[in-house]
Design an enzyme around this catalytic site. Structure first.
Site, PDB file in Angstrom:
ATOM      1  N   GLU A  66       4.649  -8.969  15.179  1.00  0.00           N
ATOM      2  CA  GLU A  66       3.709  -9.057  16.065  1.00  0.00           C
ATOM      3  C   GLU A  66       3.820 -10.470  16.576  1.00  0.00           C
ATOM      4  OE1 GLU A  66      -0.336  -7.147  16.888  1.00  0.00           O
ATOM      5  OE2 GLU A  66       0.240  -7.501  19.191  1.00  0.00           O
ATOM      6  N   ARG A 121       0.915  -0.842   0.163  1.00  0.00           N
ATOM      7  CA  ARG A 121       0.307  -0.104   0.065  1.00  0.00           C
ATOM      8  C   ARG A 121       0.469   1.233  -0.075  1.00  0.00           C
ATOM      9  NH1 ARG A 121      -2.566  -4.289   2.936  1.00  0.00           N
ATOM     10  NH2 ARG A 121      -1.261  -3.358   4.485  1.00  0.00           N
TER      11      ARG A 121
HETATM   12  P1  5GP Z   1       3.704  -1.967  12.041  1.00  0.00           P
HETATM   13  O1  5GP Z   1       4.981  -3.335  11.147  1.00  0.00           O
HETATM   14  O2  5GP Z   1       3.433  -0.620  12.733  1.00  0.00           O
HETATM   15  O3  5GP Z   1       2.437  -2.780  13.145  1.00  0.00           O
HETATM   16  O4  5GP Z   1       2.139  -1.949  10.795  1.00  0.00           O
HETATM   17  C1  5GP Z   1       2.819  -1.830   9.415  1.00  0.00           C
HETATM   18  C2  5GP Z   1       2.934  -2.692   8.242  1.00  0.00           C
HETATM   19  O5  5GP Z   1       1.227  -3.382   8.796  1.00  0.00           O
HETATM   20  C3  5GP Z   1       2.283  -2.124   7.326  1.00  0.00           C
HETATM   21  O6  5GP Z   1       2.896  -1.683   6.021  1.00  0.00           O
HETATM   22  C4  5GP Z   1       0.869  -1.698   7.730  1.00  0.00           C
HETATM   23  O7  5GP Z   1       0.363  -1.515   5.595  1.00  0.00           O
HETATM   24  C5  5GP Z   1       0.310  -2.805   7.990  1.00  0.00           C
HETATM   25  N1  5GP Z   1      -0.650  -2.549   8.713  1.00  0.00           N
HETATM   26  C6  5GP Z   1      -1.086  -3.129  10.341  1.00  0.00           C
HETATM   27  N2  5GP Z   1      -1.903  -2.650  10.199  1.00  0.00           N
HETATM   28  C7  5GP Z   1      -3.008  -2.273   9.496  1.00  0.00           C
HETATM   29  C8  5GP Z   1      -3.744  -1.663   9.395  1.00  0.00           C
HETATM   30  O8  5GP Z   1      -4.736  -2.111  10.048  1.00  0.00           O
HETATM   31  N3  5GP Z   1      -4.574  -1.640   8.327  1.00  0.00           N
HETATM   32  C9  5GP Z   1      -3.445  -1.489   7.132  1.00  0.00           C
HETATM   33  N4  5GP Z   1      -4.482  -0.614   5.894  1.00  0.00           N
HETATM   34  N5  5GP Z   1      -2.094  -1.911   7.282  1.00  0.00           N
HETATM   35  C10 5GP Z   1      -1.814  -2.064   8.901  1.00  0.00           C
END
Ligand code: 5GP
Length: 178
Positions: free
Chosen positions: A102, A65
């Site tokens: 996670e 995305r």
């Molecule tokens: P993080 O590494 O910050 O936990 O997760 C971020 C990554 O996972 C990003 O690449 C994001 O696109 C995806 N991601 C995590 N949670 C969501 C969510 O609720 N919606 C979307 N569209 N992407 C998420």
């Protein structure tokens, strides 16, 4: 602010995706709405221009995305685009950054010549959650020889403290979310 609230209303919250207890914010309704897509990419460009530190040479988007939002952002800023891809996708020589999710491990890669020395690079993704992915993206950009201009997101899930987790990798570079 009103605009951000309007965009937020177009996101679909999907319970228990991709795992039980996780709420996933689906941005595809926003992407499919011509006006919302224009407003969202416009708001990202505005937020990027408001970051301290001046010019942005490259926008680095995280698969997948971050590609959708990053290419129009790069065009709006007069910058180039660098794809940060999941492992094994890029055809030429790559630099890889491993990180923890996670549940389990993941890796992103970029071509080793993707960032000219000293180029100022803005990292973009759709959502900042725990900050693990964005931290890996920022670290990878710096390992490639780039100077971090900041990290930018359409949506920040504030309860997860992603900004705090991202602070080390950013080394003082700014964060913004629409
Ligand atoms: P993080 O590494 O910050 O936990 O997760 C971020 C990554 O996972 C990003 O690449 C994001 O696109 C995806 N991601 C995590 N949670 C969501 C969510 O609720 N919606 C979307 N569209 N992407 C998420």
């Amino acid at each position: 602010e009103d605009d951000a609230a309007g965009l937020l209303a177009l996101l679909r919250s999907v319970p228990d995706h991709p795992a039980p207890g996780v709420t996933f914010w689906d941005i595809t309704p926003l992407l499919g709405d011509a006006q919302a897509l224009a407003r969202a990419t416009g708001a990202l460009a505005e937020a990027a221009r408001a970051l301290p530190g001046g010019r942005i040479d490259l926008v680095a988007g995280v698969e997948a995305r971050g590609f959708v939002l990053g290419a129009p952002l790069a065009l709006a800023l007069g910058a180039g685009f660098v794809p940060l891809r999941k492992a094994g996708k890029l055809p030429w020589r790559t630099v890889r950054q491993d990180y923890s999710l996670e549940y389990g491990e993941a890796s992103i890669e970029a071509h080793e010549d993707a960032v000219p020395a000293g180029a100022r690079v803005l990292v973009i993704d759709d959502v900042l959650a725990t900050g693990g992915t964005a931290s890996a993206a920022c670290t990878l950009v710096q390992r490639l020889g780039g100077e971090l201009a900041g990290a930018l997101f359409l949506l920040e899930l504030v309860g997860l403290d992603g900004r705090a987790a991202l602070a080390t990798a950013l080394g003082g570079a700014p964060v913004a979310a629409v």
